[in-house]
Design a protein around this motif. Structure first.
Motif, PDB file in Angstrom:
ATOM      1  N   GLY A  90       1.215 -15.353   5.668  1.00  0.00           N
ATOM      2  CA  GLY A  90       1.308 -14.207   4.769  1.00  0.00           C
ATOM      3  C   GLY A  90       2.232 -13.126   5.286  1.00  0.00           C
ATOM      4  O   GLY A  90       3.042 -12.566   4.537  1.00  0.00           O
ATOM      5  N   ALA A  91       2.134 -12.819   6.568  1.00  0.00           N
ATOM      6  CA  ALA A  91       2.961 -11.747   7.135  1.00  0.00           C
ATOM      7  C   ALA A  91       4.434 -12.127   7.152  1.00  0.00           C
ATOM      8  O   ALA A  91       5.303 -11.302   6.808  1.00  0.00           O
ATOM      9  N   THR A  92       4.737 -13.364   7.536  1.00  0.00           N
ATOM     10  CA  THR A  92       6.149 -13.762   7.582  1.00  0.00           C
ATOM     11  C   THR A  92       6.737 -13.883   6.177  1.00  0.00           C
ATOM     12  O   THR A  92       7.875 -13.484   5.939  1.00  0.00           O
ATOM     13  N   SER A  93       5.960 -14.419   5.225  1.00  0.00           N
ATOM     14  CA  SER A  93       6.463 -14.533   3.850  1.00  0.00           C
ATOM     15  C   SER A  93       6.618 -13.157   3.215  1.00  0.00           C
ATOM     16  O   SER A  93       7.582 -12.910   2.478  1.00  0.00           O
ATOM     17  N   ALA A  94       5.683 -12.266   3.475  1.00  0.00           N
ATOM     18  CA  ALA A  94       5.774 -10.914   2.917  1.00  0.00           C
ATOM     19  C   ALA A  94       6.976 -10.179   3.491  1.00  0.00           C
ATOM     20  O   ALA A  94       7.692  -9.476   2.760  1.00  0.00           O
ATOM     21  N   PRO A 116       5.249  -7.607  -0.893  1.00  0.00           N
ATOM     22  CA  PRO A 116       3.919  -7.989  -1.383  1.00  0.00           C
ATOM     23  C   PRO A 116       2.901  -7.939  -0.247  1.00  0.00           C
ATOM     24  O   PRO A 116       3.240  -8.035   0.928  1.00  0.00           O
ATOM     25  N   GLY A 117       1.652  -7.794  -0.622  1.00  0.00           N
ATOM     26  CA  GLY A 117       0.583  -7.829   0.372  1.00  0.00           C
ATOM     27  C   GLY A 117       0.353  -9.253   0.871  1.00  0.00           C
ATOM     28  O   GLY A 117       0.760 -10.227   0.224  1.00  0.00           O
ATOM     29  N   ILE A 118      -0.279  -9.369   2.002  1.00  0.00           N
ATOM     30  CA  ILE A 118      -0.505 -10.689   2.599  1.00  0.00           C
ATOM     31  C   ILE A 118      -1.306 -11.582   1.663  1.00  0.00           C
ATOM     32  O   ILE A 118      -1.016 -12.771   1.525  1.00  0.00           O
ATOM     33  N   LEU A 119      -2.316 -11.026   1.005  1.00  0.00           N
ATOM     34  CA  LEU A 119      -3.145 -11.842   0.116  1.00  0.00           C
ATOM     35  C   LEU A 119      -2.440 -12.193  -1.188  1.00  0.00           C
ATOM     36  O   LEU A 119      -2.933 -13.013  -1.965  1.00  0.00           O
TER      37      LEU A 119
END
Length: 196
Positions: A90-94, A116-119
């Protein structure tokens, strides 16, 4: 010197018995749950842990305590890996989806960044939520037996069970408790055994 007299030899030293602590009585068999099992193996310790789910009386040996600590760590390992993998994805994609937004005002332009948020990342949310739910269930299932085991381990080192609440002292409480759990068994701890 007469023939009947004995020569003066130095007195032979008398040796005192070395200090021997009082014996510590443990369980004769792994099925005896009334006494601690010294030298418990991993399966024996886990079996006793599960069978003495909410037993706060009696004692638990160091081997019982540390084998169960390893068991609980291993049980929580997979949900923890799921959770941290989800957070990492999530962190890397965000961060990769970060966009600049420029606001123009009369005093000058300012640039802000949105992401975007991680979720909100499709692959991360299920991993994070699965990990959190599983860790929560494991925590709920083990809170009472972990507290009971720690209580009994303190008894084996001849400390009252409420010493567990040292863990509530910020910063040093956990260290104090770790030292108490590492202490060897003391025969005086037999005072905490249940009387039949």
């Amino acid at each position: 010197m007469s023939s009947n007299a004995t020569p003066d030899y130095p007195a032979t030293p008398t040796y005192k018995q070395p200090y021997a602590p009082a014996p510590i009585h443990g369980a004769a068999s792994p099925d005896d749950l009334t006494l601690p099992l010294y030298g418990a193996t991993f399966p024996q310790a886990v079996k006793r842990y599960l069978r003495k789910y909410a037993t706060f009386t009696g004692r638990a040996s160091r081997s019982e305590y540390w084998w169960v600590t390893l068991f609980v760590f291993l049980v929580t390992l997979i949900p923890s890996i799921l959770f941290f993998t989800g957070v990492l994805i999530g962190a890397t994609s965000a961060a990769a989806q970060r966009e600049a937004v420029v606001f123009d005002s009369s005093t000058g332009s300012r640039t802000y960044y949105t992401q975007p948020g991680i979720l909100e990342i499709p692959g991360a949310a299920p991993l994070i939520l699965t990990g959190v739910v599983l860790l929560g269930l494991i925590w709920l299932a083990t809170i009472v037996p972990n507290l009971a085991l720690a209580w009994r381990r303190l008894h084996d080192a001849n400390f009252p069970g409420p010493f567990y609440f040292f863990s509530l002292i910020p910063s040093v409480g956990g260290i104090i408790l770790l030292v108490l759990f590492l202490l060897p068994s003391k025969p005086e701890g037999q005072r905490f055994d249940t009387v039949r």
